[in-house]
Design an enzyme around this catalytic site. Sequence first.
Site, short mmCIF file in Angstrom:
data_model
loop_
_atom_site.label_atom_id
_atom_site.label_comp_id
_atom_site.label_asym_id
_atom_site.label_seq_id
_atom_site.Cartn_x
_atom_site.Cartn_y
_atom_site.Cartn_z
N ASN A 121 0.80 -1.22 0.00
CA ASN A 121 0.00 0.00 0.00
C ASN A 121 0.84 1.27 0.00
O ASN A 121 0.47 2.26 -0.63
CB ASN A 121 -0.94 0.02 1.20
CG ASN A 121 -1.78 1.28 1.23
OD1 ASN A 121 -2.61 1.50 0.34
ND2 ASN A 121 -1.54 2.15 2.21
N ASP A 183 1.06 6.65 0.37
CA ASP A 183 0.48 5.55 -0.41
C ASP A 183 1.05 5.53 -1.82
O ASP A 183 1.22 6.59 -2.44
CB ASP A 183 -1.05 5.72 -0.51
CG ASP A 183 -1.78 5.17 0.70
OD1 ASP A 183 -1.32 5.41 1.82
OD2 ASP A 183 -2.81 4.50 0.50
N ASP A 214 0.06 -6.81 3.75
CA ASP A 214 -0.37 -5.83 4.73
C ASP A 214 -1.51 -4.96 4.18
O ASP A 214 -1.48 -4.56 3.01
CB ASP A 214 0.86 -4.94 5.03
CG ASP A 214 0.62 -3.94 6.15
OD1 ASP A 214 0.27 -4.37 7.26
OD2 ASP A 214 0.78 -2.73 5.90
N GLU A 255 -4.21 -9.15 5.12
CA GLU A 255 -4.76 -8.52 6.32
C GLU A 255 -5.98 -7.69 5.94
O GLU A 255 -5.84 -6.62 5.35
CB GLU A 255 -3.70 -7.62 6.97
CG GLU A 255 -4.21 -6.93 8.23
CD GLU A 255 -3.35 -5.74 8.66
OE1 GLU A 255 -3.31 -5.45 9.86
OE2 GLU A 255 -2.73 -5.09 7.79
CA LIG Z 1 -3.66 3.02 -1.02
#
Ligand SMILES: [Ca+2]
Length: 530
Positions: A121, A183, A214, A255
């Site tokens: 991410n 991000d 993650d 997750e």
């Molecule tokens: Ca993102």
Amino acid sequence: MSTKLLLLLALVKVVPLAAQQPSDWKKGAVCYEVFVRSFYDSDGDGIGDLNGLTQKLDYINGLGVRCVWLMPIMSSPSYHGYDATDYYRVKPDYGTNADFKRFVTAAHQRGIRVLIDMVLNHASNEHPFFEDALLKPDSPYRDWFRFSATDPGTKGPWGQQVWHRSPVRDEYYYGVFWSGMPDLNYTTPAVREEAKRVARFWLEEMNVDGFRLDAVPYLVEEGDKLSGSPGTHAFLHEYEDYLRTVKPDAFTVGEVWDSVGSMLPYYPNQLDDYFAFAASDAIVDAVRNGSAKSLLPNFLRLQHEQPQDRWSPFLRNHDQTRTLTALGGDVTRARLAVTLLLTLPGFPFLYYGEEIGMTGDKPDPRLRTPMQWNRTPAAGFTRGHIAWEPLQADSFTANVEVEDADSTSLLNLHRRLIRLRSGNSALGSGLLIPLSASNDAVAAYVRRDGNRTVLVVANLGSAPAARVTVTSQDSVLPPGRYALKSLLGAVSGDVPMLSVGTGGRIRNYAPMRSLGRGESFVFEIGNNSK
Ligand SMILES: [Ca+2]
Ligand SMILES: [Ca+2]
């Protein structure tokens, strides 16, 4: 392959990974989550490292786990590593890429698969691509992140600030967790391709067996949809398809920290597996509250929706108060919790140190303290004087050395349960059949596959429970009389035969005259002796 060779392979103590069927290995297996920084320090600098982890592989193997998940091991400025600055290089604190390869080889020699944390991410704000994008408006990495000339002012999925002011010029960038973790922009094709290149590197060059992914719900932002967007699902599908082409039996577990209902859109063709947070909470809550009433619904729903090797219960992970602390330091309850975890369905994960009852509460570093190996001032974690984070106060009493020597310890209970699960197909992959008990404090269920049947009865209450009977709603077994055999140590007194009537139901069966506080039984239901 000749039958002779097959026979030979079957006789080898450790079945080589390549000889196992791709999906078979998860059956009855347990995976062990390790924070490398806290496991074992091989060079005395107070920081756990990969060579230390390799030195402790026999301990891990001795637990009976068949898989390890290493929390982030890539280069990163933080102690935890969830913000990479180099996705191709091991964190220097932990060693070198060569050390990592040696670890993987040594794990594979023991039949242990290696998963590593993959943080897609976001990167670190110190990642060279982000620094370049931040500094130069014409950087080729500008569209690898999300910049905005003005402050959109919108909040994140849990009401947090997500647009952070650039330290360089009058603009903002998106970071769902923190300004230090910008991000990555997965609508940019080059970012998706880079994510695949990183995966290929670890699967091929470093020979890992898969990834723990993650924070997967937050991968792709679409308008005000910041979590679970269609683009996120599409990317997970694309990513998993790609992994299959690189290593067909690579394993992925994601997750998705949410309810069972919110997990389900991540099936069937995205990642292999997801952590079952709600089912996990149900175990700890049931044991803490002394009530079995809400223990099973999440497990039954997951079982109904997805194969058991596609969802993973656990007790606690690196983001949560440790089990023993959450249970008020009550080891009896901690024993119940792990007994439930390892006799319920799913592909369970175990966080390092839980097996010796390590304690710890927020802030985060206290959930991730050094492993307690023995009764020395640094608990055998480091030969240096100072561990990266102070030990928990109970390291003299709760450690591997002490518990190893005590056959009744929490550690040895873990070892027995892990072996029981791997050696008993009903526990490893059997159907969960709920029973109702005459006392709400008592959890009761059957696990059954084609060959074997196991009955679990556990008193979660704070008082003994006398004359508890268990009853099934549905058919459990063919009608007949069955003998019960304890799979977890001797039982005092005779266990009465179980009579199953027409319709296959169990009705008002009382396996024990009384269940002591915190007492649990795992019985094999024997052959029909009718
Ligand atoms: Ca993102
Ligand atoms: Ca070290």
